[in-house]
Scaffold this active site. Structure first.
Site, mmCIF file in Angstrom:
data_model
loop_
_atom_site.group_PDB
_atom_site.id
_atom_site.type_symbol
_atom_site.label_atom_id
_atom_site.label_comp_id
_atom_site.label_asym_id
_atom_site.label_seq_id
_atom_site.Cartn_x
_atom_site.Cartn_y
_atom_site.Cartn_z
ATOM 1 N N CYS A 26 -10.875 3.356 0.440
ATOM 2 C CA CYS A 26 -9.555 3.667 0.833
ATOM 3 C C CYS A 26 -9.009 2.731 1.993
ATOM 4 O O CYS A 26 -9.904 2.900 2.965
ATOM 5 C CB CYS A 26 -9.043 5.187 1.065
ATOM 6 S SG CYS A 26 -7.320 5.382 1.838
ATOM 7 N N GLU A 35 -1.158 7.715 9.130
ATOM 8 C CA GLU A 35 0.138 7.440 9.002
ATOM 9 C C GLU A 35 1.076 7.660 10.260
ATOM 10 O O GLU A 35 1.823 7.148 10.592
ATOM 11 C CB GLU A 35 0.748 8.147 7.789
ATOM 12 C CG GLU A 35 0.316 7.718 6.577
ATOM 13 C CD GLU A 35 0.941 6.225 6.187
ATOM 14 O OE1 GLU A 35 2.193 5.998 6.457
ATOM 15 O OE2 GLU A 35 0.128 5.257 5.800
ATOM 16 N N CYS A 60 -4.567 -1.433 -1.964
ATOM 17 C CA CYS A 60 -4.832 0.074 -1.930
ATOM 18 C C CYS A 60 -5.580 0.418 -3.383
ATOM 19 O O CYS A 60 -5.222 0.116 -4.474
ATOM 20 C CB CYS A 60 -3.269 0.901 -2.345
ATOM 21 S SG CYS A 60 -3.276 2.453 -2.697
ATOM 22 N N ASN A 61 -6.625 1.011 -2.971
ATOM 23 C CA ASN A 61 -7.551 1.497 -4.117
ATOM 24 C C ASN A 61 -6.905 2.246 -5.208
ATOM 25 O O ASN A 61 -7.076 2.388 -6.430
ATOM 26 C CB ASN A 61 -8.859 2.045 -3.412
ATOM 27 C CG ASN A 61 -9.443 1.009 -2.623
ATOM 28 O OD1 ASN A 61 -10.233 0.378 -3.122
ATOM 29 N ND2 ASN A 61 -9.304 1.150 -1.202
ATOM 30 N N THR A 62 -6.215 3.329 -4.810
ATOM 31 C CA THR A 62 -5.657 4.367 -5.457
ATOM 32 C C THR A 62 -4.498 3.532 -6.457
ATOM 33 O O THR A 62 -4.354 3.800 -7.712
ATOM 34 C CB THR A 62 -4.997 5.421 -4.644
ATOM 35 O OG1 THR A 62 -5.900 5.614 -3.597
ATOM 36 C CG2 THR A 62 -4.677 6.561 -5.683
ATOM 37 N N HIS A 113 -6.830 2.757 4.372
ATOM 38 C CA HIS A 113 -6.655 3.585 5.528
ATOM 39 C C HIS A 113 -7.889 3.859 6.565
ATOM 40 O O HIS A 113 -7.800 3.874 7.590
ATOM 41 C CB HIS A 113 -6.067 5.022 5.441
ATOM 42 C CG HIS A 113 -4.430 4.899 4.796
ATOM 43 N ND1 HIS A 113 -3.920 4.682 3.492
ATOM 44 C CD2 HIS A 113 -3.408 5.320 5.678
ATOM 45 C CE1 HIS A 113 -2.748 4.775 3.598
ATOM 46 N NE2 HIS A 113 -2.253 5.069 4.840
ATOM 47 N N TYR A 167 -0.599 8.682 -1.950
ATOM 48 C CA TYR A 167 -0.601 8.370 -3.301
ATOM 49 C C TYR A 167 -1.696 9.152 -4.185
ATOM 50 O O TYR A 167 -2.065 9.433 -5.081
ATOM 51 C CB TYR A 167 -1.025 6.753 -3.782
ATOM 52 C CG TYR A 167 0.309 5.919 -3.598
ATOM 53 C CD1 TYR A 167 1.526 6.370 -3.321
ATOM 54 C CD2 TYR A 167 0.114 4.543 -4.225
ATOM 55 C CE1 TYR A 167 2.575 5.453 -3.251
ATOM 56 C CE2 TYR A 167 1.155 3.619 -4.061
ATOM 57 C CZ TYR A 167 2.279 4.044 -3.689
ATOM 58 O OH TYR A 167 3.589 3.218 -3.646
ATOM 59 N N GLY A 168 -2.807 9.293 -3.084
ATOM 60 C CA GLY A 168 -4.116 9.974 -3.688
ATOM 61 C C GLY A 168 -3.896 11.277 -4.241
ATOM 62 O O GLY A 168 -4.683 11.761 -4.814
ATOM 63 N N ASP A 176 1.112 -1.045 -0.270
ATOM 64 C CA ASP A 176 -0.087 0.049 -0.066
ATOM 65 C C ASP A 176 0.851 1.396 0.075
ATOM 66 O O ASP A 176 1.966 1.283 0.225
ATOM 67 C CB ASP A 176 -0.959 -0.127 1.361
ATOM 68 C CG ASP A 176 -1.832 1.406 1.190
ATOM 69 O OD1 ASP A 176 -2.190 1.480 0.340
ATOM 70 O OD2 ASP A 176 -1.852 1.832 2.504
ATOM 71 N N SER A 177 0.234 2.412 -0.256
ATOM 72 C CA SER A 177 1.096 3.583 -0.278
ATOM 73 C C SER A 177 1.642 3.865 1.259
ATOM 74 O O SER A 177 2.353 4.697 1.497
ATOM 75 C CB SER A 177 0.108 4.817 -0.441
ATOM 76 O OG SER A 177 -0.957 4.898 0.534
#
Ligand code: DGL
Length: 262
Positions: free
Chosen positions: A183, A151, A73-75, A185, A42-43, A10-11
Site C-alpha cells: 500500500c 492521513e 494506489c494498489n487498491t 501509504h 479505499y481499502g 491515490d485515495s
C-alpha cells in the site's frame, strides 16, 4: 516530446511516496497530484465505489491537461485500472504489491504482504500470486487503521507502533524474511518498521518500479518532457488545511494545495 503534466492519484497522501520517486527519476516532468482524502480509505470500500472515484479523478486530471495517468494506489489499481484503460486513451500506469521481486529475494521461502483488505481480496492479487509466488509461501496481512493515522500525519505514536507490532508479529512468527509494503501509504512508516523488525527482514515496495515504468512508457510514446518542470500542483477532496499541515512530513518540495470538487 510533451511538456504536458503527468497526473498521479491515490485515495489520499500515500501516493506521495510514488510521486517522490517519479520526481527523482523524471525531474523534467511537471506533476499533478490528487489525494482523494475525502473518500479514504479505499481499502474498505467496494470495487464499484473505487471505480467511480477513479473515473471522476482521472477525468479531472485529464481536464487539467495530463498526458498520462499514474494510479499511485494498489487498491485503486486492483479495482479500476482496467476500467480506466478502456475509457481513456492515454498511457495509464498502475501498481501491484511487489510479489515477484520478493519471491526472488526471500531466503527463508516465506514472504509477508502488508496491504489493504481491498487489495488482498482482489482477483488481480490472486492472479499475481498464481503468476509469481511459485513455491514461496506468501502470508497476507490486512492493516486496517494504519492509513487513517498516516492521513493525519501520525507516523510515530504509540498507537501506530502497536498497530505495526500487531500486524507484523504473525508474519515474523511464520518465518517471513521479506516484507512487501503493498500500500503506497506504508513506505512512510519504513523507518518505524525497520526499528521494530529484525535487521534480517527486507522491506520491498514498488514506488521506484512505477517511476521506471512511467519513464519507459513515456519514452516509447515519444512523450517525455523537455522541461523545465512547473511547480507541482496538488488537490485534495479532504480538508486542504490538513494536507497543508501533513505535507511537509511526506513531500520534500513546494506544492500548492487546492480543494478538489469532483
Ligand atoms: N494507498 C492505497 C494503496 O496503495 C490505499 C489506502 C486506502 O485508502 O485504503 O492501496
Amino acid at each position: 516530446m510533451s511538456n504536458a503534466p503527468v497526473g498521479v492519484f491515490d485515495s489520499g497522501v500515500g501516493g506521495l511516496s510514488v510521486l517522490q520517486e517519479i520526481r527523482q527519476l523524471l525531474p523534467l516532468e511537471s506533476l499533478l497530484y490528487v489525494a482523494d482524502s475525502g473518500h479514504v480509505p479505499y481499502g474498505e470500500k467496494s470495487p464499484e465505489y473505487i471505480r467511480q472515484r477513479s473515473q471522476a479523478i482521472a477525468g479531472f486530471l485529464l481536464e487539467q491537461g495530463a498526458k498520462s495517468l499514474v494510479l499511485a494506489c494498489n487498491t485503486a489499481t486492483a479495482a479500476a485500472v482496467n476500467d480506466l484503460r478502456g475509457r481513456f486513451d492515454v498511457p495509464i500506469i498502475g501498481m501491484e504489491p511487489a510479489v515477484k521481486p520478493a519471491a526472488l529475494a526471500t531466503r527463508s521461502g516465506v514472504v509477508g504482504v502488508l496491504a489493504t483488505t481491498g487489495t488482498l481480496q482482489s482477483a488481480k492479487f490472486a492472479a499475481l500470486l498464481d503468476r509469481f509466488a511459485g513455491s514461496v509461501r506468501v502470508i497476507t496481512q490486512p492493516c486496517p487503521g494504519l492509513v487513517e493515522c498516516i492521513e493525519q500525519g501520525d507516523l510515530d505514536s504509540l498507537h501506530v507502533q502497536q498497530l505495526l507490532r500487531r500486524y507484523t508479529e504473525p508474519l515474523l512468527e511464520s518465518g517471513c524474511d521479506t516484507l512487501i509494503l503493498g500500500c503506497t501509504h506504508y513506505p512512510f512508516l519504513r523507518a518505524q518498521l525497520q526499528a521494530l523488525l529484525p535487521a534480517s527482514v527486507t522491506l520491498v515496495d514498488t514506488g521506484a518500479a512505477v517511476a521506471r515504468q512511467l519513464s519507459s512508457r513515456l519514452h516509447h510514446a515519444g512523450m517525455l518532457a523537455r522541461g523545465p518542470a512547473q511547480d507541482t500542483r496538488i488537490w485534495t477532496s479532504g480538508y486542504p488545511e490538513t494536507l497543508r499541515r501533513v505535507l511537509p512530513m511526506l513531500w520534500n518540495g513546494n506544492a500548492a494545495v487546492r480543494m478538489l470538487s469532483v
